[in-house]
Write an enzyme that holds these catalytic residues in place. Structure first.
Site, PDB file in Angstrom:
ATOM      1  N   LYS A  18       0.861  -1.187   0.000  1.00 37.72           N
ATOM      2  CA  LYS A  18       0.000   0.000   0.000  1.00 37.72           C
ATOM      3  C   LYS A  18       0.898   1.238   0.000  1.00 37.72           C
ATOM      4  O   LYS A  18       1.894   1.291   0.741  1.00 37.72           O
ATOM      5  CB  LYS A  18      -0.872  -0.059   1.255  1.00 37.72           C
ATOM      6  CG  LYS A  18      -1.965   0.967   1.402  1.00 37.72           C
ATOM      7  CD  LYS A  18      -2.774   0.622   2.650  1.00 37.72           C
ATOM      8  CE  LYS A  18      -3.938   1.566   2.888  1.00 37.72           C
ATOM      9  NZ  LYS A  18      -4.734   1.132   4.060  1.00 37.72           N
ATOM     10  N   SER A  64      -9.423   1.089   3.024  1.00 35.98           N
ATOM     11  CA  SER A  64      -8.540   1.889   2.186  1.00 35.98           C
ATOM     12  C   SER A  64      -7.414   1.092   1.535  1.00 35.98           C
ATOM     13  O   SER A  64      -6.678   1.623   0.709  1.00 35.98           O
ATOM     14  CB  SER A  64      -7.948   3.034   3.011  1.00 35.98           C
ATOM     15  OG  SER A  64      -7.073   2.534   4.015  1.00 35.98           O
ATOM     16  N   SER A  83     -10.030  -1.164   7.114  1.00 35.41           N
ATOM     17  CA  SER A  83      -9.363  -1.008   5.825  1.00 35.41           C
ATOM     18  C   SER A  83      -8.666  -2.246   5.289  1.00 35.41           C
ATOM     19  O   SER A  83      -8.127  -2.222   4.189  1.00 35.41           O
ATOM     20  CB  SER A  83      -8.351   0.146   5.891  1.00 35.41           C
ATOM     21  OG  SER A  83      -9.025   1.378   5.974  1.00 35.41           O
TER      22      SER A  83
END
Length: 561
Positions: A196, A268, A292
């Protein structure tokens, strides 16, 4: 943000934390003049439109304060944050390190290179690792294969921010040389992965998915990148996240689920889930503060592990909430998640992240555990509700019962965890204070009432006393949770029904989201298994037993786009 019902009626309220407290009387509406006066008091200068959006959020915050004030807090209850007076120098000097012993994995079986190389896209980490170990394929070949898939499918999925191609090929060639020389590092040696894009990688941008930071270069490696490199894994991509770790919308668009590219991948950890689900990478690293990992794992149908708070170092990663952020893998199976977690924790605590110093034990595989001897709870009140994925979740309980698992109904603590959500937003507002005060938040893609710009502005008005009181109530919540889970090895909950998701993110308990079926529209669903603190080994053993008895983790999208 969900509104918390205000306590406006006269009477008594108790949340099981102490004495009954009188309900407060109704409070007056927060008006624009009140908001202007408060703004002046705090030395802020928001526009009238910004202040009006903020004012409506302040009403929700105040309702949370009222809820928390209804909970008895004896003077002896300390906040759930502990001050550490040691500078980094002393933390490093006092660090006790021991050689990691993660135990043994089950036998991998004989893995053969498929005649159709495209099938490698959906091989597990364990399978790919065996192909590399037995020299049936090289890391350079495998890396080139996944780089090609990332390039082919990213235009539809929007899951990549930066390909680290030069670094990846260099690391792959090094892995091949080491494996050829007999210097085998373990199951991840030579296996490609992504992170990420809130984790730093030396030589590449770290954009946090946000317009104000899209040219940002933080020229050092995050702890997760360092530790996976030490395990021999190959970093091939920095993946999308919703701006500043919320949702699936970032400065380049909206990340999609490969099961239906008209829909977002949730967030996310949006790109991490999307890329793994589409077979563009065998595993990726994400983070969770309040859903997330669990949420995109559900939208994309992958297995996502949220480890115990403090289990994985967050050094050189973007901070959103220092007391809630957690990093973990998204992969094809519980076994793969265990392999990655073992690598992430092999070096022990990281003095750069004080939360890692809290770990009471080292991670060990527990795949040899007899699941028939495990005592597993299930959140009865949540399973009893009527919700769209109920049939899929009930089927999970039936599978566990057939496996011989002892299932017992449990209840969760009565303190409403949603009333503590502003802990996250207060910490987030502090983390991005300069963004708010400089006005650069206006560059961000989303500007609605519930987007970060307004949330951060609203959080500037949270009183310090209320934040500390919330952390004290969080201490009570942690103690209640410990009592409720006494004697259990793990428990099961619907992923999004009831309070479990918010609750366990506040208490720091580990969770793994497992694919368990599909909706009528053909989209994947998950169920969530939770473990005791620092007991990811047992949790993943239970998850693997479920996955060995089913095939949902082996399903993948057709990619007809």
């Amino acid at each position: 943000m969900k509104r918390i019902l205000p306590l406006l009626t006269v009477g008594l309220v108790s949340f099981g934390a102490g004495a009954l407290i009188p309900r407060p009387a109704a409070l007056p509406e927060i008006t624009m003049p009140m908001a202007r006066a408060a703004q002046e008091l705090f030395g802020l200068s928001f526009t009238e439109a910004q202040l009006d959006s903020t004012r409506r959020n302040l009403t929700s915050y105040r309702e949370s304060y009222q809820t928390l004030r209804g909970i008895s807090l004896p003077n002896s209850v300390a906040p759930s944050l502990v001050f550490d007076p040691r500078p980094l120098r002393l933390r490093q000097a006092m660090l006790v390190t021991t050689k990691s012993d993660v135990g043994k994995l089950p036998a991998a079986g004989k893995i053969k290179l498929p005649s159709n190389r495209d099938a490698l896209a959906f091989y597990t980490v364990r399978q790919l690792g065996e192909l590399l170990r037995t020299k049936q394929i090289t890391s350079e070949e495998l890396t080139t294969f996944f780089l090609a898939r990332l390039k082919k499918y990213d235009p539809q999925l929007h899951c990549v921010i930066t390909l680290t191609e030069d670094l990846a090929l260099q690391q792959a060639r090094q892995a091949d040389q080491e494996i050829k020389a007999g210097k085998y590092r373990g199951a991840l040696h030579g296996v490609p992965f992504g992170v990420k894009d809130l984790f730093r990688a030396k030589g590449y941008k770290t954009t946090w998915g946000s317009v104000p930071y899209k040219e940002q270069t933080l020229d050092e490696d995050a702890a997760v990148v360092e530790r996976l490199r030490a395990a021999g894994a190959v970093l091939v991509a920095k993946l999308t996240l919703g701006e500043l770790a919320q949702g699936d919308v970032w400065f380049g668009g909206k990340t999609r689920t490969p099961w239906d590219v008209t829909k977002g991948s949730s967030g996310s950890s949006a790109g991490s889930a999307s890329a793994v689900a589409a077979g563009l990478l065998p595993f990726a690293i994400g983070t969770e503060t309040l859903g997330s990992i669990v949420s995109p794992s559900t939208a994309c149908g992958v297995t996502g592990l949220r480890p115990t708070y403090g289990r994985v170092s967050r050094a050189n990663a973007m901070a959103l909430s220092w007391s809630m952020d957690k990093a973990g893998p998204l992969a094809r199976s519980a076994e793969d998640c265990a392999l990655v977690l073992a690598a992430l924790t092999a070096a022990g605590p990281d003095p750069r992240d004080p939360a890692t110093m809290l770990a009471s034990n080292t991670f060990r595989y527990a795949f040899d555990a007899d699941v028939k001897k495990l005592k597993v709870g299930y959140v009865k009140a949540s399973f009893d509700q009527d919700y769209p994925t109920k049939a899929n979740d009930q089927a999970v309980l039936e599978v566990l019962h057939k496996l011989g698992v002892e299932l017992v109904p449990i209840t969760l603590p009565t303190i409403p965890p949603a009333s503590l959500r502003f802990v996250l937003t207060a910490e987030g507002a502090a983390a991005f204070d300069d963004l708010t005060r400089s006005g650069r938040d206006q560059q961000m893609v989303l500007q609605n009432r519930f987007a970060w710009p307004n949330t951060f502005r609203s959080s500037r008005f949270i009183p310090a006393v209320e934040y500390i009181q919330a952390q004290r109530v969080r201490s009570l919540l942690i103690e209640q949770m410990d009592t409720q889970l006494k004697g259990l090895d793990a428990y099961v909950s619907p992923s999004f029904v009831g309070t479990n998701l918010v609750l366990t993110n506040l208490t720091g308990h580990p969770a793994v989201a497992l694919p368990n079926g599909f909706t009528a529209q053909g989209l994947p669903t998950t169920i969530t298994f939770m473990g005791q603190l620092y007991e990811e080994g047992k949790l993943l053993a239970l998850a693997k037993a479920y996955q060995d008895a089913t095939d949902f983790d082996q399903k993948h999208p057709a990619l007809n786009f």
